[in-house]
Design an enzyme around this catalytic site. Structure first.
Site, short mmCIF file in Angstrom:
data_model
loop_
_atom_site.label_atom_id
_atom_site.label_comp_id
_atom_site.label_asym_id
_atom_site.label_seq_id
_atom_site.Cartn_x
_atom_site.Cartn_y
_atom_site.Cartn_z
N ASP A 249 0.94 -1.09 0.00
CA ASP A 249 0.02 -0.16 0.05
C ASP A 249 0.88 1.17 -0.08
O ASP A 249 2.12 1.12 -0.02
CB ASP A 249 -1.13 0.07 1.06
N LYS A 271 -5.03 2.66 -0.23
CA LYS A 271 -4.91 3.24 1.24
C LYS A 271 -4.73 4.61 1.49
O LYS A 271 -4.09 4.85 2.50
CB LYS A 271 -4.32 2.34 2.19
N ASP A 304 4.74 -1.24 11.50
CA ASP A 304 4.49 -2.43 11.88
C ASP A 304 2.93 -2.82 11.78
O ASP A 304 2.04 -2.18 11.80
CB ASP A 304 4.52 -2.45 13.53
N ILE A 307 0.36 -2.51 14.58
CA ILE A 307 0.00 -1.14 14.85
C ILE A 307 -0.73 -0.14 14.11
O ILE A 307 -0.26 0.27 13.04
CB ILE A 307 1.40 -0.46 15.48
N MET A 384 -2.06 9.39 12.21
CA MET A 384 -3.06 9.90 11.50
C MET A 384 -3.79 10.90 11.96
O MET A 384 -4.94 11.29 12.00
CB MET A 384 -4.10 8.77 11.30
N GLY A 413 8.81 10.76 8.31
CA GLY A 413 10.10 10.48 9.10
C GLY A 413 10.95 9.43 8.64
O GLY A 413 10.67 8.45 8.06
C1 LIG Z 1 -2.38 3.56 8.96
S1 LIG Z 1 -1.23 4.27 10.09
C2 LIG Z 1 -0.17 3.17 9.74
C3 LIG Z 1 0.97 2.80 10.98
C4 LIG Z 1 1.95 1.66 10.63
N1 LIG Z 1 1.34 0.57 10.98
C5 LIG Z 1 2.91 1.73 11.59
O1 LIG Z 1 3.32 1.00 12.63
O2 LIG Z 1 3.78 2.93 11.58
C6 LIG Z 1 -0.38 5.53 9.20
C7 LIG Z 1 0.06 6.96 10.00
O3 LIG Z 1 1.29 6.26 10.50
C8 LIG Z 1 1.93 7.52 10.50
N2 LIG Z 1 3.17 7.29 9.88
C9 LIG Z 1 3.63 6.20 9.17
N3 LIG Z 1 4.84 6.21 8.70
C10 LIG Z 1 5.35 7.44 8.93
C11 LIG Z 1 6.41 8.24 8.60
N4 LIG Z 1 7.53 7.52 7.89
N5 LIG Z 1 6.74 9.39 8.91
C12 LIG Z 1 5.44 10.11 9.82
N6 LIG Z 1 4.34 9.32 9.99
C13 LIG Z 1 4.16 8.13 9.67
C14 LIG Z 1 1.24 8.54 10.06
O4 LIG Z 1 0.50 9.25 11.28
C15 LIG Z 1 0.00 8.14 9.12
O5 LIG Z 1 -0.98 8.70 9.27
#
Ligand SMILES: C[S@@+](CC[C@H](N)C(=O)[O-])C[C@H]1O[C@@H](n2cnc3c(N)ncnc32)[C@H](O)[C@@H]1O
Length: 473
Positions: A249, A271, A304, A307, A384, A413
């Protein structure tokens, strides 16, 4: 090829080591592991050799080398600190055509001891010829990291079934196809995941007279981390090279995608916020169907999978339908972004707990336990939370958090596009108003944010980091 690599059976054979220092100890260790009957000649022993001599690990002759020591050995190692003595040993061994290794004197050697990756019974030997033992050791370290410890178990299993497989498949071609399936498929994966009984059950099924040609496939639910390819686990990397279908995704960074097998089929399931290329139920169905068709499916997810990744829902369908799967954790955005922004999520002086919550807007609001999130001495991480930032700020202040509470937004990040916006609850909306961050962005609220001033270490590179992790092809 400058030297011919061979694997010598020295079990129970007489081998001579001359010398009692640390190098002699290292070489003695290798010979011992291969089962040699070692005689070690030296007036003095270093501490570890002295311990081993006492334990009877080898025969120790406590005196200087004498030419008669040469006779009757399968191989000899000269490891004294006197180059003259070492050369003399080499000459005498040469006269009797006994292979000899001389420490720090490649020209006097008739064989070299390689750097070894030991996955007994599998052994990988690395040599740089007579050029650079340090380079050989470095390469060995890389191989160590890439070759899971379980390969020894896999070889054991193959050894145990060898005769039965030979009896079951008369044609060498059929045998090879069977072993290809076993050693690269479900059996190997079970062994490497530590599921030994299941591995045997699969191999027994495959050996049954009425077994079908193609086994059920498998799904690897892999966390790809927040963006920097170097942050993936070794297991993730290995499975990426094995899967023949990749389902990914939006959050999976391009350099990471490039590390999957080049000939693998890629399926994008989207997604993006409010724009899903495929609905969650369809993704669940797709994964199960692909595996049932015999594919090894890599379900790559950002961060992850467990999460805020809906990983649980995806494997729920697989579990219900008997499709084998593995879950490989990844570094979640909170850990990755905080580390790369120089913000420790907990700290003895500022935060004794950390809470991960979703700031996802539903019906224009964020349904969270705000009184709990407003408690002092904690860090709150909002996934998010970018779109709902004004609501997060407003709710926290309304529940008693000081307007001066530090807050940071980390955009993309760990990647070359990382950017950190920081301020306080009362200033952050103005900070981002003129130059809005791009998703994905993570929000961190807490006193720990102030530590960034001191602890920030990461300057994003100008370009994406490609192949930062070695790809095994
Ligand atoms: C649907 S969640 C998925 C989280 C993912 N499973 C994790 O463990 O990081 C998506 C959110 O994760 C955060 N996110 C994921 N990767 C990121 C990154 N490289 N930099 C900043 N925020 C990130 C943001 O808040 C984004 O809206």
């Amino acid at each position: 090829m400058e030297l011919l690599p061979i694997f010598l059976d020295i079990k129970g054979k007489s081998c001579l080591i001359v010398g009692g220092g640390a190098t002699a100890a290292r070489k003695a260790g290798n010979l011992q592991r291969a089962g040699a009957a070692i005689t070690l000649v030296s007036p003095h022993l270093c501490e570890s050799l002295a311990r081993q001599a006492e334990a009877g690990a080898f025969r120790h002759l406590q005196r200087p080398f004498a030419p008669a020591d040469i006779t009757g050995n399968t191989l000899i190692i000269a490891a004294t600190d006197d180059p003259e003595v070492n050369r003399q040993i080499a000459r005498l061994a040469g006269e009797r055509q006994i292979p000899v290794n001389v420490v720090d004197d490649p020209d006097a050697c008739t064989f070299l001891l390689p750097s070894i990756v030991d996955r007994a019974p599998v052994t990988i030997a690395v040599s740089s010829g007579k050029t650079s033992p340090v380079l050989a050791r470095m390469l060995r370290t890389r191989l160590e990291a890439l070759i899971p410890a379980g390969y020894g178990r896999l070889a054991d299993l193959a050894g145990r079934y060898r005769e039965r497989v030979k009896a079951r498949f008369g044609e060498p071609r059929d045998r090879r196809r069977f072993w290809d399936r076993v050693l690269q498929g479900a059996v190997a994966e079970r062994i490497l995941a530590g599921q030994f009984a299941e591995a045997e059950a699969v191999i027994e099924r495959e050996l049954a007279p009425d077994a079908l040609e193609s086994d059920m496939g498998e799904v690897y639910l892999v966390g790809a981390g927040p963006g920097d390819p170097d942050l993936m686990t070794f297991r993730a990397l290995r499975l990426m090279q094995q899967a023949d279908v990749v389902v990914y995704d939006r959050l999976v960074a391009e350099p990471i995608l490039k590390m999957t097998r080049r000939d693998a089929r890629r399926i994008y399931v989207g997604k993006e916020r409010n724009h899903h290329a495929m609905r969650q139920e369809e993704i669940n169905r797709l994964l199960a169907d692909l595996a049932k068709d015999g594919h090894r499916v890599l379900r790559l997810k950002g961060g992850d999978p467990f999460i805020f990744g809906r990983g649980g829902e995806e494997i729920d369908t697989l579990a219900a339908e008997g499709v084998p799967f593995q879950v490989i954790p990844g570094i979640t955005a909170a850990s990755g972004c905080a580390a790369y922004a120089g913000i420790p999520l907990t700290h003895r002086d500022y935060a004794q707990s950390v809470t991960f919550v979703t700031g996802h807007l539903k019906d224009g609001t964020i349904n969270l336990n705000w009184p709990a999130l407003a408690q002092p001495n904690q860090t709150v991480v909002f996934y998010m939370g970018l779109v709902g930032l004004p609501i997060i700020v407003e709710r926290l202040i309304a529940h008693g958090v000081a307007p001066e509470m530090p807050i940071a937004l980390i955009q993309q990040g760990t990647t070359h596009l990382q950017r950190v916006y920081s301020g306080t609850l009362s200033t952050i909306l103005d900070v981002v108003a003129s130059d809005p961050p791009q998703p994905p962005t993570l929000v961190i609220v807490g006193e720990v944010v102030t530590l960034r001033e001191k602890l920030n270490w990461f300057s994003p590179p100008d370009e994406p980091v490609e192949g930062a992790t070695t790809v095994i092809v």
